[in-house]
Design a protein around this motif. Structure first.
Motif, PDB file in Angstrom:
ATOM      1  N   LEU A  36       0.856  -1.191   0.000  1.00 59.21           N
ATOM      2  CA  LEU A  36       0.000   0.000   0.000  1.00 59.21           C
ATOM      3  C   LEU A  36       0.885   1.231   0.000  1.00 59.21           C
ATOM      4  CD1 LEU A  36      -3.029  -0.501   2.432  1.00 59.21           C
ATOM      5  CD2 LEU A  36      -2.894  -0.930  -0.010  1.00 59.21           C
ATOM      6  N   ASP A  38       1.022   5.726  -1.468  1.00 58.24           N
ATOM      7  CA  ASP A  38       0.246   6.863  -1.952  1.00 58.24           C
ATOM      8  C   ASP A  38      -0.136   6.669  -3.417  1.00 58.24           C
ATOM      9  OD1 ASP A  38       0.453   8.045   0.522  1.00 58.24           O
ATOM     10  OD2 ASP A  38       2.159   9.309  -0.033  1.00 58.24           O
ATOM     11  N   PRO A  41      -3.013   3.009  -3.227  1.00 58.79           N
ATOM     12  CA  PRO A  41      -3.565   2.972  -1.875  1.00 58.79           C
ATOM     13  C   PRO A  41      -4.626   1.885  -1.644  1.00 58.79           C
ATOM     14  CG  PRO A  41      -4.626   4.715  -3.104  1.00 58.79           C
ATOM     15  CD  PRO A  41      -3.590   4.119  -4.020  1.00 58.79           C
ATOM     16  N   ARG A  56      -5.820   2.498   2.216  1.00 59.96           N
ATOM     17  CA  ARG A  56      -5.290   3.515   3.118  1.00 59.96           C
ATOM     18  C   ARG A  56      -5.769   4.866   2.644  1.00 59.96           C
ATOM     19  NH1 ARG A  56       1.045   3.702   3.583  1.00 59.96           N
ATOM     20  NH2 ARG A  56       0.879   5.055   1.741  1.00 59.96           N
ATOM     21  N   ASP A  57      -6.551   5.553   3.501  1.00 57.96           N
ATOM     22  CA  ASP A  57      -7.094   6.834   3.073  1.00 57.96           C
ATOM     23  C   ASP A  57      -6.020   7.926   3.160  1.00 57.96           C
ATOM     24  OD1 ASP A  57      -6.975   7.851   5.694  1.00 57.96           O
ATOM     25  OD2 ASP A  57      -9.052   7.316   6.141  1.00 57.96           O
ATOM     26  N   GLN A  60      -4.041   8.468   6.197  1.00 55.79           N
ATOM     27  CA  GLN A  60      -3.186   7.322   6.555  1.00 55.79           C
ATOM     28  C   GLN A  60      -3.913   6.300   7.432  1.00 55.79           C
ATOM     29  OE1 GLN A  60      -0.045   7.232   4.934  1.00 55.79           O
ATOM     30  NE2 GLN A  60      -1.118   8.947   3.994  1.00 55.79           N
ATOM     31  N   ASN A  61      -5.239   6.372   7.513  1.00 53.64           N
ATOM     32  CA  ASN A  61      -6.005   5.338   8.193  1.00 53.64           C
ATOM     33  C   ASN A  61      -6.193   4.154   7.245  1.00 53.64           C
ATOM     34  OD1 ASN A  61      -6.517   6.957  10.557  1.00 53.64           O
ATOM     35  ND2 ASN A  61      -7.959   8.122   9.310  1.00 53.64           N
ATOM     36  N   VAL A  62      -6.091   2.945   7.764  1.00 58.78           N
ATOM     37  CA  VAL A  62      -6.183   1.741   6.941  1.00 58.78           C
ATOM     38  C   VAL A  62      -7.471   1.002   7.260  1.00 58.78           C
ATOM     39  CG1 VAL A  62      -5.067  -0.445   6.329  1.00 58.78           C
ATOM     40  CG2 VAL A  62      -3.676   1.573   6.817  1.00 58.78           C
ATOM     41  N   THR A  97     -13.165   3.669   7.361  1.00 59.41           N
ATOM     42  CA  THR A  97     -12.514   2.407   7.681  1.00 59.41           C
ATOM     43  C   THR A  97     -13.368   1.499   8.560  1.00 59.41           C
ATOM     44  OG1 THR A  97     -11.388   3.413   9.576  1.00 59.41           O
ATOM     45  CG2 THR A  97     -10.215   3.411   7.468  1.00 59.41           C
ATOM     46  N   LYS A 126      -1.250  -2.951  11.421  1.00 57.72           N
ATOM     47  CA  LYS A 126       0.071  -3.115  10.829  1.00 57.72           C
ATOM     48  C   LYS A 126       1.018  -3.636  11.895  1.00 57.72           C
ATOM     49  CE  LYS A 126       3.632  -0.565   8.273  1.00 57.72           C
ATOM     50  NZ  LYS A 126       4.059   0.769   7.783  1.00 57.72           N
ATOM     51  N   TYR A 131       0.125  -6.219   7.033  1.00 55.34           N
ATOM     52  CA  TYR A 131      -1.209  -5.856   7.499  1.00 55.34           C
ATOM     53  C   TYR A 131      -1.932  -7.136   7.890  1.00 55.34           C
ATOM     54  CZ  TYR A 131      -0.785  -1.013   6.000  1.00 55.34           C
ATOM     55  OH  TYR A 131      -0.392   0.294   5.882  1.00 55.34           O
TER      56      TYR A 131
END
Length: 389
Positions: A36, A38, A41, A56-57, A60-62, A97, A126, A131
């Protein structure tokens, strides 16, 4: 041998199946963290027979969501990542998420329809360059602090094997099938012993096998004719530890498995050296053509993992255990199956199975042999190889 019903119980991994519900009580690796970015994502993942979108938004939240949008079923793995979540590429429904629907753009401005939509979402963490997803009932347990996972006085690296085109149990039973090392791998793992031909390999130098149940699974011990001994634990339900590495067998679905190695290398300086990125070694395919199955595929046989893949896949997509002929040296396989059945029955009684840990502050789990357990069980779970050949 097993009955057809027992074989089904231990091999099927989808929602609602006995083994599937057991495996859902554990955190499972779903992707390598560095996959993952930028630029990329979102990643489609399939685990335990479920199609999921890992994303991953921009904050940076997954998240780990069911891949098919709740609206009309388009794939979220093609979605557009935004600050607050991921938007379906078809009609723009936006999910965070947690699976909350935040926007339904085609609805009237005053509509509160989005508040009625809750998309299936799973917890994700993570850890050690991977993940991990948890697909079971909440509250989720913690990821266990096994020694080679939790140590910080060194660094980790990952070895990602090609997809294994067979059921997960074939790989896991191999973990307690100790004698195969001396036949299948006879040219590659000799330990200095003399290979005595293709049928015997180095088996004559293996004097004794022992299997002990320990709190985290099964310990197997091999004793050799030169007076040396080796131990390797099977960490229940789908992990094998070998020295400072663990091999995790993640069921993709009933007939495919992701095999991932997580290695730990102690630091000579004693300083923690794991950074944001954990190195990854992607292994090349072991067979040609890579997407074919036996007998249309031909396996390489020049390394240990390739030999194992051959042995596991050629048993069939799901091994037919109703026709096998187990012998005395298969004691560990029988022991593992009995453990699986016992832990499945715990789940069916709404109990936590082995290695489900709730305390985030639990001590590091040392996955080495407990000699007190050996003394307690001495002689009850030992297979002595014949002295006369």
């Amino acid at each position: 041998m097993l009955t057809p019903e027992e074989n089904e119980m231990l091999t099927r991994v989808g929602p609602g199946t006995p083994a599937g519900e057991l495996l859902r009580r554990y955190w499972q690796p779903v992707a390598i963290a560095s996959e993952l970015s930028d630029e990329n994502p979102v990643k489609f993942v399939r685990i335990l027979g479920e199609d999921l979108a890992l994303f991953r938004d921009k904050r940076q939240n997954v998240g780990l969501l069911e891949d098919r949008c709740s609206h009309r079923g388009a794939s979220l793995s093609y979605g557009r990542v935004e600050e607050r979540g991921i938007a379906c590429p078809y009609h723009g429904w936006l999910y965070d998420t947690e699976g909350n629907c935040l926007e339904t753009p085609a609805e009237p401005a005053a509509s509160h329809f989005a508040l009625t939509v809750k998309h299936k979402a799973y917890p994700v963490q993570k850890f050690t360059g991977l993940y991990w997803g948890y697909l079971g009932p909440l509250p989720a347990p913690v990821i266990p602090k096994y020694d080679v996972w939790a140590r910080t006085d060194g660094w980790h690296w990952i070895r990602a094997l090609p997809r294994l085109d067979c059921n997960w149990l074939q790989a896991m039973e191999n973990s307690v099938d100790t004698t195969h090392l001396h036949i299948l791998h006879q040219e590659l793992i000799t330990r200095g012993f003399t290979v005595r031909g293709t049928t015997r390999g180095t088996i004559d130098d293996l004097e004794k096998l022992e299997f002990y149940e320990v709190p985290y699974g099964i310990m197997k011990r091999r004793s050799f004719s030169d007076g040396t001994m080796e131990e390797h634990p099977l960490i229940f339900p789908n992990i094998l530890r070998q020295a400072n590495r663990t091999q995790i067998r993640v069921p993709i679905d009933d007939t495919r498995t992701w095999v991932i190695y997580l290695h730990f290398v102690p630091s000579t300086a004693g300083e923690p050296s794991d950074g944001e990125d954990v190195p990854v070694d992607y292994k090349k395919d072991f067979k040609s053509p890579p997407d074919a199955r036996h007998p249309l595929a031909r396996f390489r046989m020049d390394e240990v993992d390739a030999q194992d893949f051959m042995a596991w896949e050629t048993q069939g997509p799901i091994a037919d255990r109703t026709r096998e002929r187990l012998a005395a040296s298969d004691y560990g396989v029988v022991m593992f199956r009995e453990m699986l059945i016992r832990e499945i029955e715990k789940v069916e009684r709404n109990l936590d199975p082995m290695n489900v840990i709730r305390d985030p502050d639990h001590p590091i789990i040392d996955t080495k042999l407990d000699e007190s357990l050996v003394a307690e069980k001495a002689g009850s779970e030992t297979y002595h190889l014949p002295t006369e050949r």
